[in-house]
Design an enzyme around this catalytic site. Structure first.
Site, PDB file in Angstrom:
ATOM      1  N   HIS A  81     -60.892   1.825 -47.233  1.00 55.46           N
ATOM      2  CA  HIS A  81     -60.836   1.775 -45.762  1.00 55.46           C
ATOM      3  C   HIS A  81     -61.369   0.436 -45.287  1.00 55.46           C
ATOM      4  CE1 HIS A  81     -62.010   4.016 -41.736  1.00 55.46           C
ATOM      5  NE2 HIS A  81     -61.668   2.750 -41.516  1.00 55.46           N
TER       6      HIS A  81
ATOM      7  N   HIS B  31     -60.037  -2.875 -42.656  1.00 56.48           N
ATOM      8  CA  HIS B  31     -59.041  -3.476 -41.750  1.00 56.48           C
ATOM      9  C   HIS B  31     -59.011  -4.976 -42.033  1.00 56.48           C
ATOM     10  CE1 HIS B  31     -58.897   0.206 -39.177  1.00 56.48           C
ATOM     11  NE2 HIS B  31     -60.108   0.353 -39.672  1.00 56.48           N
TER      12      HIS B  31
ATOM     13  N   HIS C  92     -57.447   7.818 -38.709  1.00 54.61           N
ATOM     14  CA  HIS C  92     -58.838   7.853 -38.277  1.00 54.61           C
ATOM     15  C   HIS C  92     -59.008   9.131 -37.439  1.00 54.61           C
ATOM     16  CE1 HIS C  92     -58.840   3.699 -39.503  1.00 54.61           C
ATOM     17  NE2 HIS C  92     -60.028   3.434 -38.998  1.00 54.61           N
TER      18      HIS C  92
ATOM     19  N   GLU D 182     -64.301  10.096 -35.858  1.00 51.91           N
ATOM     20  CA  GLU D 182     -65.234   8.959 -35.840  1.00 51.91           C
ATOM     21  C   GLU D 182     -66.040   9.082 -34.550  1.00 51.91           C
ATOM     22  OE1 GLU D 182     -63.464   5.071 -35.405  1.00 51.91           O
ATOM     23  OE2 GLU D 182     -65.272   4.029 -36.104  1.00 51.91           O
TER      24      GLU D 182
ATOM     25  N   ASP E 170     -64.821  -0.660 -43.787  1.00 46.14           N
ATOM     26  CA  ASP E 170     -64.222  -0.642 -42.445  1.00 46.14           C
ATOM     27  C   ASP E 170     -63.929  -2.067 -41.931  1.00 46.14           C
ATOM     28  OD1 ASP E 170     -63.076   0.624 -40.292  1.00 46.14           O
ATOM     29  OD2 ASP E 170     -64.952   1.303 -39.381  1.00 46.14           O
ATOM     30  N   ASP E 171     -64.940  -2.721 -41.346  1.00 46.10           N
ATOM     31  CA  ASP E 171     -64.795  -4.097 -40.844  1.00 46.10           C
ATOM     32  C   ASP E 171     -66.003  -4.888 -41.329  1.00 46.10           C
ATOM     33  OD1 ASP E 171     -62.400  -3.755 -38.921  1.00 46.10           O
ATOM     34  OD2 ASP E 171     -63.757  -2.141 -38.341  1.00 46.10           O
TER      35      ASP E 171
HETATM   36  N1  ADE Z   1     -60.023  -0.670 -35.965  1.00 45.40           N
HETATM   37  C1  ADE Z   1     -60.836  -1.450 -36.674  1.00 45.40           C
HETATM   38  N2  ADE Z   1     -61.967  -0.794 -36.963  1.00 45.40           N
HETATM   39  C2  ADE Z   1     -61.873   0.443 -36.413  1.00 45.40           C
HETATM   40  C3  ADE Z   1     -62.699   1.585 -36.364  1.00 45.40           C
HETATM   41  N3  ADE Z   1     -63.913   1.616 -36.933  1.00 45.40           N
HETATM   42  N4  ADE Z   1     -62.273   2.664 -35.699  1.00 45.40           N
HETATM   43  C4  ADE Z   1     -61.081   2.653 -35.113  1.00 45.40           C
HETATM   44  N5  ADE Z   1     -60.257   1.619 -35.136  1.00 45.40           N
HETATM   45  C5  ADE Z   1     -60.646   0.513 -35.780  1.00 45.40           C
HETATM   46 ZN    ZN Z   2     -61.387   1.967 -39.649  1.00 47.18          ZN
END
Ligand code: ADE
Ligand code: ZN
Length: 333
Positions: A16, A18, A196, A199, A277-278
């Site tokens: 996961h 991006h 997703h 969250e 994630d990021d």
């Molecule tokens: N796009 C990038 N990171 C995200 C996240 N944590 N939740 C939803 N969309 C995203």
């Molecule tokens: Zn994500």
């Protein structure tokens, strides 16, 4: 810490991440200058200070500004290769990567051009580092279903790059069932399906992703703890949850990682995985996410081993490569 070094040394898989979330502040400023895109920040310190997020919406607004620095295939090549180098340096050998066509189409960049740059970098990464990627075509849930359907139907040869579809961005107010036709189409096209859910949204959104969209995987899924029948369901069906501790802490989805639902769910036999994630926005890649669970949630080698095996089992990766990574992980453990 000794445990951090051990975690760094283990072969890892991220399910996961991006792509735009891997742009480090230095790279962001470099691309902004090269492409003459004006950002509100001019120094790495200013960027880092701006990365103090109130919630998902606040993050997404800043994230969207950052995505504007990407202008052509070479930029995608550049960020992808940088991400692969960082991953290889921490022994992450594979990532399932979310690619957002809508974000870049708005600037006139076509998916074909993006994928040309990304796959060129991946060829280089495969050669130099034995690295692999699975690609998830990710739709933005605040945009109309019609747009996603149109992209799916017009993929042409670009279809071959993608193993899966996903759904991301602002969750509350955009429940999964709004995308039933997209997921029906994707299933019919033989694509693996993830979304997703749970969250910032409630357990009912996770339920909708599972039963309306019939997803194979849930991204995050934190809210599932509020519905024991859903926990039983994902356990019995071996549906993986791609959880992201540092992301959740940065976006105040959890107050404290000692309370992160990954611990109880993993103990309960759910197929939990830990992911980044990021990573350039939330303070770390795979090693930092796993180490944070050791530090704050008292995870032992046993929990680390479990989540790493889960990730290999469910990666968008050919079986022979799974076998080889499993073997490497078992040796390293
Ligand atoms: N796009 C990038 N990171 C995200 C996240 N944590 N939740 C939803 N969309 C995203
Ligand atoms: Zn994500």
């Amino acid at each position: 810490m000794a445990m951090d070094n051990w975690i760094r040394s283990l072969p890892k898989v991220d399910l996961h991440v991006h792509l735009e979330g891997t742009i480090e502040p230095e790279t962001l400023l470099y691309l902004a200058e090269k492409n003459k895109v004006v950002l509100p920040w001019t120094t790495v310190e200013a960027v880092q200070q701006a990365y103090a997020f109130q919630d998902l919406a606040d993050f997404l607004q800043i994230y969207h500004q950052c995505t504007q620095v990407l202008r052509n295939a070479e930029d995608f090549y550049y960020i992808t290769l940088q991400y692969i180098r960082r991953s290889a340096a921490e022994n992450t050998f594979h990532s399932d990567v979310f690619i957002d066509p809508q974000t870049h189409r708005d600037k006139g960049i076509h998916l074909e051009a993006m994928m040309d740059g990304i796959t060129a970098a991946l060829r280089e990464g495969a050669r130099q580092y034995d690295y692999s990627m699975g690609f998830i075509l990710c739709f933005l849930r605040h945009r109309p279903q019609r747009e996603a359907l149109e992209i799916l139907h017009s993929l042409g040869p670009t279809r071959a790059h993608f193993s899966a579809i996903g759904l991301a961005a602002k969750e509350l107010g955009y429940p999964p069932h709004l995308f039933i036709d997209v997921y029906k189409t994707a299933h019919a096209m033989g694509l693996y399906c993830t979304a997703h859910a749970g969250e910032e949204g409630p357990a009912s959104y996770v339920r909708s992703a599972l039963f309306d969209l019939k997803v194979h995987r849930i991204d995050h899924g934190n809210a599932i703890v509020d519905d024991p029948t859903l926990i039983d369901y994902v356990r019995s069906q071996s549906i993986p949850l791609t959880m992201c501790p540092l992301s959740n802490r940065a976006l105040h989805i959890v107050d404290d990682l000692s309370q992160h639902p990954a611990t109880a769910l993993l103990n309960d036999g759910v197929c939990v995985t830990i992911n980044s994630d990021d990573p350039a926005f939330f303070g770390g890649y795979m090693t930092e996410n796993l180490s944070a669970m050791v530090e704050h949630a008292q995870w032992s080698k046993n929990e680390i081993a479990k989540v790493l095996h889960h990730a290999i089992d469910h990666a968008l990766m050919p079986d022979h490569r799974k076998q080889s990574l499993r073997h490497r992980l078992t040796q390293a453990l």
